[in-house]
Design an enzyme around this catalytic site. Structure first.
Site, short mmCIF file in Angstrom:
data_model
loop_
_atom_site.label_atom_id
_atom_site.label_comp_id
_atom_site.label_asym_id
_atom_site.label_seq_id
_atom_site.Cartn_x
_atom_site.Cartn_y
_atom_site.Cartn_z
N ARG A 83 0.75 -12.66 -0.60
CA ARG A 83 -0.14 -11.93 -1.50
C ARG A 83 0.28 -12.11 -2.96
O ARG A 83 -0.56 -12.26 -3.85
CB ARG A 83 -0.16 -10.44 -1.14
CG ARG A 83 -0.90 -10.18 0.17
CD ARG A 83 -0.89 -8.73 0.56
NE ARG A 83 -1.51 -7.86 -0.43
CZ ARG A 83 -1.40 -6.54 -0.44
NH1 ARG A 83 -0.69 -5.93 0.50
NH2 ARG A 83 -1.99 -5.82 -1.36
N GLN A 114 -6.05 2.40 -6.52
CA GLN A 114 -5.41 2.17 -5.23
C GLN A 114 -4.86 0.74 -5.19
O GLN A 114 -4.24 0.34 -4.22
CB GLN A 114 -6.44 2.33 -4.11
CG GLN A 114 -7.02 3.73 -4.03
CD GLN A 114 -8.23 3.77 -3.10
OE1 GLN A 114 -8.11 3.95 -1.91
NE2 GLN A 114 -9.41 3.60 -3.65
N ASP A 117 -2.11 -4.67 -7.59
CA ASP A 117 -2.01 -6.02 -8.13
C ASP A 117 -1.61 -6.10 -9.60
O ASP A 117 -1.33 -7.18 -10.12
CB ASP A 117 -3.33 -6.78 -7.91
CG ASP A 117 -4.55 -6.03 -8.46
OD1 ASP A 117 -4.42 -5.31 -9.46
OD2 ASP A 117 -5.64 -6.18 -7.87
N HIS A 132 -0.93 3.69 -4.90
CA HIS A 132 -0.30 2.96 -3.79
C HIS A 132 0.82 2.04 -4.25
O HIS A 132 1.25 1.16 -3.51
CB HIS A 132 -1.37 2.16 -3.03
CG HIS A 132 -2.37 3.04 -2.33
ND1 HIS A 132 -3.59 2.59 -1.88
CD2 HIS A 132 -2.32 4.36 -2.01
CE1 HIS A 132 -4.25 3.60 -1.30
NE2 HIS A 132 -3.51 4.68 -1.40
N CYS A 143 19.97 2.17 -2.33
CA CYS A 143 20.20 3.00 -3.52
C CYS A 143 18.91 3.53 -4.13
O CYS A 143 18.95 4.28 -5.11
CB CYS A 143 21.02 2.23 -4.57
SG CYS A 143 20.11 0.87 -5.34
N GLY A 199 -15.65 0.30 -6.29
CA GLY A 199 -15.08 -0.75 -5.43
C GLY A 199 -14.10 -0.24 -4.40
O GLY A 199 -13.12 -0.90 -4.09
N THR A 200 -14.39 0.93 -3.85
CA THR A 200 -13.54 1.43 -2.77
C THR A 200 -14.41 1.81 -1.57
O THR A 200 -15.50 2.34 -1.73
CB THR A 200 -12.64 2.61 -3.23
OG1 THR A 200 -11.87 3.05 -2.12
CG2 THR A 200 -13.43 3.77 -3.79
N SER A 201 -13.88 1.50 -0.38
CA SER A 201 -14.68 1.75 0.82
C SER A 201 -14.72 3.23 1.16
O SER A 201 -15.49 3.64 2.03
CB SER A 201 -14.12 0.95 2.00
OG SER A 201 -12.75 1.22 2.16
P1 OAD Z 1 -11.43 -1.90 0.85
O1 OAD Z 1 -11.16 -3.35 1.10
O2 OAD Z 1 -11.39 -0.96 1.99
O3 OAD Z 1 -12.87 -1.76 0.19
C1 OAD Z 1 -13.27 -2.53 -0.89
C2 OAD Z 1 -14.61 -2.01 -1.34
O4 OAD Z 1 -15.00 -2.75 -2.50
C3 OAD Z 1 -15.73 -2.16 -0.32
O5 OAD Z 1 -16.44 -0.92 -0.23
C4 OAD Z 1 -16.62 -3.26 -0.89
O6 OAD Z 1 -17.98 -3.06 -0.58
C5 OAD Z 1 -16.38 -3.08 -2.39
N1 OAD Z 1 -16.55 -4.28 -3.22
C6 OAD Z 1 -16.24 -5.57 -2.92
N2 OAD Z 1 -16.50 -6.37 -3.95
C7 OAD Z 1 -16.97 -5.59 -4.95
C8 OAD Z 1 -17.39 -5.83 -6.29
N3 OAD Z 1 -17.39 -7.05 -6.84
N4 OAD Z 1 -17.81 -4.77 -7.03
C9 OAD Z 1 -17.83 -3.51 -6.51
N5 OAD Z 1 -17.44 -3.23 -5.25
C10 OAD Z 1 -17.01 -4.24 -4.49
O7 OAD Z 1 -10.45 -1.47 -0.32
P2 OAD Z 1 -9.98 0.00 -0.78
O8 OAD Z 1 -11.05 1.01 -0.62
O9 OAD Z 1 -9.38 -0.15 -2.11
O10 OAD Z 1 -3.95 0.79 0.95
O11 OAD Z 1 -8.86 0.26 0.27
C11 OAD Z 1 -8.08 1.40 0.13
C12 OAD Z 1 -6.69 1.12 0.61
O12 OAD Z 1 -6.71 0.56 1.93
C13 OAD Z 1 -5.93 0.07 -0.18
O13 OAD Z 1 -5.37 0.57 -1.35
C14 OAD Z 1 -4.86 -0.32 0.78
C15 OAD Z 1 -5.75 -0.53 1.96
O14 OAD Z 1 -5.16 -0.58 3.17
C16 OAD Z 1 -2.64 0.58 1.01
O15 OAD Z 1 -2.16 -0.53 0.93
C17 OAD Z 1 -1.85 1.82 1.19
#
Ligand code: OAD
Length: 251
Positions: A83, A114, A117, A132, A143, A199-201
């Site tokens: 990654r 969340q 990167d 995160h 340590c 951009g979060t699911s």
């Molecule tokens: P996800 O991969 O679950 O969701 C990404 C979201 O972004 C989806 O709803 C897509 O539809 C949307 N998406 C994709 N491309 C896009 C764009 N160009 N513009 C707008 N939206 C777009 O990612 P997260 O919700 O961030 O946790 O996932 C949450 C957490 O689950 C992450 O932080 C990580 C993961 O496992 C840990 O690592 C603890």
């Protein structure tokens, strides 16, 4: 009056147009943005749950756990190294840059991300809560010291100067978020009168509950995503489209 939607890629599923969202945004006293992997998608970072989000058929839920790390630290570090290599040359996109610009234009601003990167920092965002963690930091299991580390590739396995094994300074499934970060996030949310969820699911807790908390506390909540999510029914407006297309139209 609502501005016509200029991008053919964008749909507005609510009664508010971009012009009205823009006005509300800049009139707000405190703005919070909750960001997810979709923000970085246009930089080329794979999302977690998209079709490109897989690595050697492992799901993040299997790889990103302290149990996996205890059993197979080498395998987990290989995943993180993969990654980090993928991220190393990537640049912030129009969405990251627009968020950094919005921060300059509003009175109070907090970005709760969340994403691990580091692209928000590269874009110039300042007040960031990295819920995160950050993939460019390592933490010693002995340590507990946390250090920046941008080695690409990283030596597998990496060790601390104290001799302890280093792990990525990210929050894994089953681990608690830092109290400090959570408290700061709640203070920002409760204080906000405007919140973007971008951009979060809307699946991974506790971040998934933040939009609902903001609504309960009286904030106007706007979602931007390429598709509807479980949050869409509860927010004030959802804009369906790419964050990198929509956000710059708010500047
Ligand atoms: P996800 O991969 O679950 O969701 C990404 C979201 O972004 C989806 O709803 C897509 O539809 C949307 N998406 C994709 N491309 C896009 C764009 N160009 N513009 C707008 N939206 C777009 O990612 P997260 O919700 O961030 O946790 O996932 C949450 C957490 O689950 C992450 O932080 C990580 C993961 O496992 C840990 O690592 C603890």
């Amino acid at each position: 009056m609502n501005m016509p939607l200029t991008k053919h890629t964008m749909q507005n599923t609510g009664e508010y147009g971009l012009q009205e969202i823009r006005e509300r945004l800049y009139k707000s006293k405190a703005v919070t943005i909750l960001a997810g992997a979709g923000i970085s998608a246009e930089s080329g970072v794979p999302t977690f749950r998209g079709k490109d989000g897989l690595w050697k058929n492992f799901r993040p839920e299997e790889m990103a756990t302290s149990e996996a790390f205890k059993q197979e630290p080498r395998l987990v570090w290989e995943w993180y190294d993969w990654r980090r290599r993928a991220l190393a040359s990537l640049k912030p996109n129009a969405a990251h840059l627009a968020i950094a610009e919005i921060e300059k234009r509003v009175k109070e601003f907090t970005l709760i991300t969340q994403n691990v990167d580091g692209l928000h920092q590269l874009a110039g965002s300042k007040n960031i809560i990295e819920l995160h963690g950050n993939i460019w930091r390592v933490k010693c299991l002995s340590c507990n010291k946390v250090n920046a580390n941008r080695e690409v590739p990283i030596k597998i396995l990496p060790f601390c100067e104290c001799g302890g094994l280093l792990r990525p300074d990210v929050v894994w499934f089953g681990e608690m978020l830092s109290d400090n970060n959570l408290t700061k996030a709640f203070v920002a949310i409760d204080n906000s009168d405007f919140m973007f969820v971008i951009g979060t699911s809307g699946i991974v807790q506790p971040a998934a509950s933040f939009a609902l908390r903001a609504k309960d506390e009286g904030a106007f909540v706007v979602e931007i995503n390429i598709e509807k999510t479980p949050l869409s029914a509860s927010v004030d407006a959802t804009f369906i489209g790419k964050a990198g297309d929509i956000l710059p139209q708010l500047l």
